[in-house]
Motif scaffolding. Structure first.
Motif, mmCIF file in Angstrom:
data_model
loop_
_atom_site.group_PDB
_atom_site.id
_atom_site.type_symbol
_atom_site.label_atom_id
_atom_site.label_comp_id
_atom_site.label_asym_id
_atom_site.label_seq_id
_atom_site.Cartn_x
_atom_site.Cartn_y
_atom_site.Cartn_z
ATOM 1 N N ALA A 59 -35.383 44.564 -7.959
ATOM 2 C CA ALA A 59 -35.493 43.481 -8.956
ATOM 3 C C ALA A 59 -36.083 43.986 -10.253
ATOM 4 O O ALA A 59 -36.588 43.194 -11.058
ATOM 5 C CB ALA A 59 -36.340 42.349 -8.383
ATOM 6 N N ALA A 62 -35.328 42.349 -13.777
ATOM 7 C CA ALA A 62 -34.354 41.302 -13.454
ATOM 8 C C ALA A 62 -34.296 40.284 -14.587
ATOM 9 O O ALA A 62 -35.326 39.885 -15.139
ATOM 10 C CB ALA A 62 -34.748 40.614 -12.154
ATOM 11 N N ARG A 69 -33.060 35.811 -6.287
ATOM 12 C CA ARG A 69 -34.204 36.406 -5.580
ATOM 13 C C ARG A 69 -35.320 35.395 -5.346
ATOM 14 O O ARG A 69 -36.413 35.781 -4.952
ATOM 15 C CB ARG A 69 -34.733 37.594 -6.383
#
Length: 304
Positions: A59, A62, A69
């Motif tokens: 991640a 991200a 997520r």
């Protein structure tokens, strides 16, 4: 109109101020946002502490508004894959603690010295005012940079440095208010009746000047928070693994062209908090002044 004003002035103190705050939409929104920040500072580390310390390289950086997520990644992830939303909520605690502690210490010391300088003899007041001039002769940010460069950057040292730089504000304001209030009739009457200097200062003068000091403290809270963010941005404020909004902005500046959200969201939190403090300070300046409070009461009755 006059009957409604009389009914308003007859209400209890807290209920009266809440009514005036609700009537002012901008001040009410600012107060609600500051309440949200306070709740984040109190409960955030206990609820989201684990999410802040864990890393997830999948991640890394991200993008925001992607819930693949989980909801914690609503604002995106940082360079180590940690959710920005959780980090902003947890960072509110250190940010608020540093600013509130620095303002409280400077308010206590500065107002006490200002009381002494305004009510004591001429020579005592001159010595105290020269002390304030010495502190003000150094640029506050430069003084903080020098001290924190010599000492280890920590929450305690940061609070001490920021408090020292803000003491003259409260000292000079308190002294000016005391010099004006001490000449009023009720203070002279208390002196004639044999009241002690301590009783006159804390029972007659302090209640009159306290609204002014609280208004300045609310505004100064925003300034101290910006100063802490600037020091953290320069790398001499709070150090990892501790976290503040200013440190998050500093950590995200190298990704401005590739991951703008790393610095944008904590910067937005700083802007909204300082703006809310400024709006609430402007409202308090009127609400705590008995000669101007009627404007809020009339405005609230009219809007109602």
């Amino acid at each position: 109109m006059s009957d409604s004003i009389l009914r308003n002035t007859g209400r209890s103190g807290p209920r009266r101020f809440v009514g005036m705050l609700v009537a002012d939409k901008l001040a009410c929104a600012a107060a609600l946002f500051l309440l949200l920040v306070f709740l984040c500072a109190v409960f955030g580390p206990a609820l989201l502490g684990d999410a802040v310390t864990g890393t997830n390289l999948r991640a890394r950086n991200a993008p925001p508004f992607s819930l693949d997520r989980g909801w914690l990644f609503l604002l995106g992830g940082d360079a180590l894959g940690r959710p920005l939303l959780a980090r902003i909520v947890v960072a509110a605690q250190n940010t608020i603690i540093i600013a509130a502690s620095a303002v409280a210490v400077s308010l206590l010391i500065g107002s006490t010295l200002g009381l002494i300088a305004g009510y004591a003899g001429k020579w005592t007041g001159e010595v105290i005012m020269r002390l304030a001039d010495v502190i003000m002769s150094f640029p506050s940010l430069l003084l903080a940079v020098i001290v924190l460069y010599v000492l280890a950057p920590s929450v305690a040292n940061l609070v001490i440095v920021l408090a020292i730089t803000r003491i003259p504000i409260y000292l000079r304001t308190t002294r000016a208010e005391v010099l004006e209030v001490r000449e009023r009739m009720f203070v002279q009457a208390a002196t004639v009746m044999g009241a002690s200097s301590t009783r006159i200062m804390f029972r007659h003068i302090v209640p009159v000047i306290l609204p002014t000091l609280l208004t300045i403290a609310t505004l100064d809270f925003a300034f101290v928070m910006l100063a802490e963010s600037a020091l953290s941005f320069l790398g001499i404020g709070i150090q990892p693994p501790e976290i503040t909004w200013g440190l998050m902005v500093s950590q995200g500046r190298q990704y401005l062209t590739t991951a703008w959200w790393l610095a944008f969201w904590p910067g937005l939190a700083i802007i909204l908090t300082t703006m809310s403090l400024n709006l609430l300070s402007s409202w308090m300046r009127v609400a705590l002044n008995p000669t101007q409070r009627w404007r809020l009461e009339i405005g609230g009755k009219t809007n109602g």
